[in-house]
Write an enzyme that holds these catalytic residues in place. Sequence first.
Site, PDB file in Angstrom:
ATOM      1  N   HIS A   1     -26.986 -84.750 -24.928  1.00  0.00           N
ATOM      2  CA  HIS A   1     -26.887 -85.550 -25.273  1.00  0.00           C
ATOM      3  C   HIS A   1     -25.735 -85.920 -26.143  1.00  0.00           C
ATOM      4  CE1 HIS A   1     -31.583 -86.382 -24.683  1.00  0.00           C
ATOM      5  NE2 HIS A   1     -31.492 -87.727 -24.724  1.00  0.00           N
TER       6      HIS A   1
ATOM      7  N   ASP B   1     -26.385 -88.145 -22.398  1.00  0.00           N
ATOM      8  CA  ASP B   1     -26.914 -90.087 -22.526  1.00  0.00           C
ATOM      9  C   ASP B   1     -27.002 -90.309 -24.042  1.00  0.00           C
ATOM     10  OD1 ASP B   1     -28.113 -89.174 -20.136  1.00  0.00           O
ATOM     11  OD2 ASP B   1     -30.030 -88.580 -20.800  1.00  0.00           O
TER      12      ASP B   1
END
Length: 745
Positions: A229, A77
């Site tokens: 991430h 993400d």
Amino acid sequence: MSFSRLVFGGIALSVLIGTLLIEAYVNAEFHPDHIASAGQHTKVPAEVISGGPIIDTRKGTVRSYRLPARTIALIFDDGPDPEWTPRVVEVLRRHHVNATFFVVGSQVIRHPGIVTELARDGDEIGVHTFTHPQLDRLSRRQRELEYSQTQLAVVHATGTKSALLRLPYSSSARAIDNAEWPLILEAGGLGYLSIMADTDSRDWSNPGVDAIIAGATPPGDSGAIVPMHDGGGDRAQTVAALDKFIPLMQRRGYTFTTVSEGLARTLAGQAVVVEAPAGAVDKRRAFALATAVVLADWVAATLRVLFLVAGLLTIARTVALFVLAGRHARRRRAASWRWGPPVLLPVSVIVPAYNEKEGIEAAVRSLAGGDHPGGIEVVVVDDGSTDDTAALVEALRLPNVRVVRVPNGGKPNALNVGVAMAQHDLIVMVDGDTVFEPDSIRHLVQPFADPSVGAVAGNVKVGNRRSIVARWQHIEYVIGFNLDRRLYDILRCMPTIPGAIGAFRREALQDIGGISHDTLAEDTDATMALCRTGWRVVYEERARAWTEAPATLRQLWLQRYRWSYGTMQAMWKHRRSIVDRGPSGRFGRVGLPFIAFFGIALPLLAPLIDILLVYGLCFSSWMVTTGAWLVMFAMQVLTAVVAFRLDKEKLRVLWVLPLQQIVYRQLMYLVLLQSLGTALTGARLRWHKLHRAGSAAAAAPAPAVSPHTVVPSQAVAQSQAMVPSQAMPAARPAGQLSRHAKARD
């Protein structure tokens, strides 16, 4: 200002505001995908809470899916990030693994090449919104924009559209609450598969490599979507953990895949289509979006650089003023300071007048009644006035005043006629609305005791200070004009002797060929020419003159428009002084840059401080923004206090300084911008006559006629004839010195 310029200015302002709003939107601050505490989930179907992380609410049905055993789909993400995404990809390629990247649209626009390479190398691209907002706080329309703009960003990078969506700040299916569930349903209606997670690496909090691995590892042999991430902060721990996690899971028999491939395995080989080629319309829209964001980034970066330049110029000007103006004040106040022996030579005062009936009587009385012991003659040159200016002066019947009438030919012509008619070699030039104090002329001519001094600038004061517009000008005169003249005096590069009060040697005026018609700022043009020919131009603060400042914004605009445009004309006229030698070159390499940087560049850039203040208050850290603005304003206040102290003015008027910074500065910026546009286009600007009320007289009462006067002969006492323009000697070529100037230099 013409209608076309107003339209152009409005368009330019609209573009600037639009680009700043785009910049604020795409730069919205977001936090990494930490998992918020789940609320109630009474409205969430039980099969969703107990189901898998892939939720399909398309076509009005609700289905959820898990990955097969020993299957992991890595999802990343908050990227792409130019530093961390390539390092994550490097680890993936080393272990021959592909992943699914849920990208933030604003980052894709800025780094499309990263996403292009991801798609080319077999990684999957999903939507993670455009600015990473809290979606439940937005309207449906805003949410749809977040999705669609991210799709366009992906189209710009890959040429395809994605059906995978991961909501910001989401976690596992069992954490879906009543606030998040409607968003998932809504996304399904828009054609998206909502992707949740099975585990939580918590890498966004940088808990350590071992903690990330422990959080990412699925229980037993179960399949899992594992979130990490590649953007949103320092991802060094993520990269290190990933490099250990992949081989660890592979040794346990796990295979790694993308989300769509994992779903296809769950569906026993049934094809899952999550990408579709973008059409021509979408590609055009994607290009427009990318262009707008790139333009906004460029404008914002430019503004930041210009803001830095404005800050540096402000600091430089403040330091220079404090050091040099302070030195000037200390030098003049020293007990041993004097120009030389007292100057007792008689003085001729030239007053060019065109329709000055409101203030001419008070002005002439104050001039004729000066206490200069050498004597004063006043020559009023009526420049074709259509009111009673000349008659009013004649009616005063002052023995040392005469009136010369000439056809209207402009102020430079009137001044040259006055000089030609003057009986004495010390010439004072005065505007027809200006009132002198009794000792002004006496103080003004004392610097001529120094033979190198060719001209003297006096201290101009605003006489009509009742309106707030006039008070703003009063502050500007003290800070922007008089304080600057102290600095220019020390540097020996005075750019302007004010038309309201200035004194000249006749020889110096002859050296420059008199007052030129070439520019609308004849006083600035003449002063620059004097500096270039080697004459010294100084500032005498004790010689005070009270002028009537424009009382309305329109009158102020017209006056400053002429001043600014005329100054630019004069700078252009004397531009070759930059490469000259001697006094001309010294002025060109010191005086002209000072005017360019502090008289043009800084006023043009100063509004950026206010623009970025508003921008920062609305879209950034208001504390940092306010602090920075207050520091800049404190510098302005400190400069104002010093200037007012040096000029022996009362400080109480400074209460209007904050409003001056907000309103008056923007007005002067627009005037300067219009003047610059006029200069660049080569347009000609005509002289605008300002309306006068004669209010300057209230500030400095005109004295009675002094016994120290020079009474002209009866033949010239009242000149009624129409006197033609009398030419001064031709000016020498730019940079050429007179024999006197050469001797002085």
